[in-house]
Design a protein around this motif. Structure first.
Motif, PDB file in Angstrom:
ATOM      1  N   GLY A 139       0.848  -1.188   0.000  1.00  0.00           N
ATOM      2  CA  GLY A 139       0.000   0.000   0.000  1.00  0.00           C
ATOM      3  C   GLY A 139       0.881   1.234   0.000  1.00  0.00           C
ATOM      4  O   GLY A 139       1.774   1.371  -0.828  1.00  0.00           O
ATOM      5  N   THR A 140       0.657   2.133   0.959  1.00  0.00           N
ATOM      6  CA  THR A 140       1.503   3.318   1.092  1.00  0.00           C
ATOM      7  C   THR A 140       2.956   2.918   1.312  1.00  0.00           C
ATOM      8  O   THR A 140       3.874   3.533   0.792  1.00  0.00           O
ATOM      9  CB  THR A 140       1.012   4.186   2.252  1.00  0.00           C
ATOM     10  N   GLY A 141       3.164   1.875   2.112  1.00  0.00           N
ATOM     11  CA  GLY A 141       4.468   1.253   2.296  1.00  0.00           C
ATOM     12  C   GLY A 141       4.410  -0.180   1.811  1.00  0.00           C
ATOM     13  O   GLY A 141       3.418  -0.614   1.222  1.00  0.00           O
ATOM     14  N   CYS A 142       5.473  -0.924   2.067  1.00  0.00           N
ATOM     15  CA  CYS A 142       5.498  -2.337   1.676  1.00  0.00           C
ATOM     16  C   CYS A 142       6.150  -3.135   2.793  1.00  0.00           C
ATOM     17  O   CYS A 142       7.378  -3.163   2.922  1.00  0.00           O
ATOM     18  CB  CYS A 142       6.247  -2.531   0.362  1.00  0.00           C
ATOM     19  N   GLY A 143       5.312  -3.769   3.606  1.00  0.00           N
ATOM     20  CA  GLY A 143       5.805  -4.585   4.707  1.00  0.00           C
ATOM     21  C   GLY A 143       5.457  -6.038   4.480  1.00  0.00           C
ATOM     22  O   GLY A 143       4.665  -6.381   3.598  1.00  0.00           O
ATOM     23  N   GLU A 180      15.061   7.970  -1.217  1.00  0.00           N
ATOM     24  CA  GLU A 180      15.331   7.778   0.208  1.00  0.00           C
ATOM     25  C   GLU A 180      14.073   7.318   0.926  1.00  0.00           C
ATOM     26  O   GLU A 180      12.968   7.805   0.677  1.00  0.00           O
ATOM     27  CB  GLU A 180      15.847   9.072   0.838  1.00  0.00           C
ATOM     28  N   CYS A 181      14.250   6.367   1.831  1.00  0.00           N
ATOM     29  CA  CYS A 181      13.159   5.834   2.656  1.00  0.00           C
ATOM     30  C   CYS A 181      13.119   6.578   3.990  1.00  0.00           C
ATOM     31  O   CYS A 181      14.088   7.233   4.376  1.00  0.00           O
ATOM     32  CB  CYS A 181      13.399   4.340   2.880  1.00  0.00           C
ATOM     33  N   TRP A 182      12.020   6.451   4.705  1.00  0.00           N
ATOM     34  CA  TRP A 182      11.916   7.098   6.014  1.00  0.00           C
ATOM     35  C   TRP A 182      12.949   6.551   6.999  1.00  0.00           C
ATOM     36  O   TRP A 182      13.271   7.194   7.999  1.00  0.00           O
ATOM     37  CB  TRP A 182      10.501   6.943   6.587  1.00  0.00           C
ATOM     38  N   THR A 183      13.505   5.373   6.716  1.00  0.00           N
ATOM     39  CA  THR A 183      14.532   4.782   7.583  1.00  0.00           C
ATOM     40  C   THR A 183      15.895   5.419   7.381  1.00  0.00           C
ATOM     41  O   THR A 183      16.821   5.157   8.151  1.00  0.00           O
ATOM     42  CB  THR A 183      14.657   3.283   7.302  1.00  0.00           C
TER      43      THR A 183
END
Length: 306
Positions: A139-143, A180-183
């Protein structure tokens, strides 16, 4: 603290970045109650109160007291007992299980939301009957999350299934180094295999902003740029899934989240994965989550399934 829940109500809560959802399930999985409220963003104490309020509402509506499971966009650290890795960053560093147990006066089980998806689909969904289920939220992210014999695989350090911070494997020159990712890392699965990553890639090439649904619709009507963006997206997701196949070799992949509704994924991912899988043959089903966007909250309830 222990609790016999074999014949009792199971309450699940899904703590999302914009909404919280509660469900109450009877012992046979029948839905007894459901409610959504807005997440009190950047307000940890308000979020704890919201969870307690949802539990209270579920029990008032059903007339029963239930066990409580919670899915969160992060995990509890075995070392400190505090929340870590949550993209709802105001949760990080908080003793969430202790605070909720104090508020609810009962034990609470907490798992990563993708693990809850895996548990839900392994229990009575698209992965029912499979021993190892790898569930992916796109979705918004990918987990991603893992269930083994219907139980969430938390891992020794509470990071079982946490693939989002890994760079997309077998990255092409055109993809490197990636956004860049939030991490703080670049080119991660969370950033590039999500619906957000699909939109980013299309805009990067075309200079035009569009939703994922719009891009897919354009691809289906013959727009070459949209078709190529979808092809690149499928390739990235396939490479990430092939990495999991080589390490975990699950019995089934289950996809959830908004991009899981793109039917082209199920037709084209197996062929796209094949060149990267270290095996003479590979035939593992890739299925859409049976319970859709309700699967995570159902999985939170099923955390009390023993």
């Amino acid at each position: 603290m222990t609790q016999d829940t074999s014949r009792r109500l199971r309450i699940g809560i899904d703590w999302g970045g914009t909404k919280m959802e509660a469900i109450a399930l009877a012992a046979d999985g029948t839905e007894r109650f459901r409610q959504r409220v807005a997440t009190p963003r950047d307000d940890y104490a308000g979020c704890v109160r919201a969870v307690a309020g949802l539990v209270e509402a579920a029990e008032a509506a059903t007339g029963e007291t239930g066990s409580v499971g919670l899915g969160i966009p992060g995990s509890l650290s075995p070392a400190t007992g505090l929340v870590k890795n949550a993209n709802s960053t105001w949760m990080n560093g908080q003793p969430l299980d202790r605070d909720l147990e104090a508020a609810l006066r009962r034990p609470v089980r907490i798992q990563n939301d993708a693990n809850c998806l895996a548990v839900s689909e392994a229990t009575d969904g698209a992965g029912a009957g499979a021993r190892v289920v790898h569930a992916i939220i796109i979705g918004t992210g990918c987990g991603s999350g893992i269930a083994i014999n219907g139980v969430a695989h938390r891992g020794a350090n509470g990071i079982g299934g946490e693939w989002g911070n890994i760079p997309v494997p077998w990255m092409t020159e055109d993809e490197f180094p990636g956004p860049e990712c939030w991490t703080g890392h670049r080119g991660t699965i969370d950033r590039m295999c999500s619906g957000t990553g699909f939109q980013w890639d299309y805009e990067r090439v075309t200079g035009t902003s569009a939703t994922g649904r719009e891009i897919v619709a354009r691809a289906r009507t013959g727009e070459v740029e949209a078709q190529e963006a979808l092809e690149r997206y499928i390739s990235r997701l396939a490479r990430a899934m092939a990495m999991v196949a080589n390490i975990l070799d699950p019995d089934v992949f289950v996809l959830g989240g908004g991009m899981s509704n793109v039917d082209e994924l199920y037709a084209r991912l197996p062929e796209a994965m094949a060149p990267y899988i270290f095996s003479d043959q590979y035939a593992v089903p890739i299925r859409k989550a049976k319970h859709g966007d309700s699967s995570g909250v159902r999985g939170a309830a099923w955390l009390w399934n023993d």
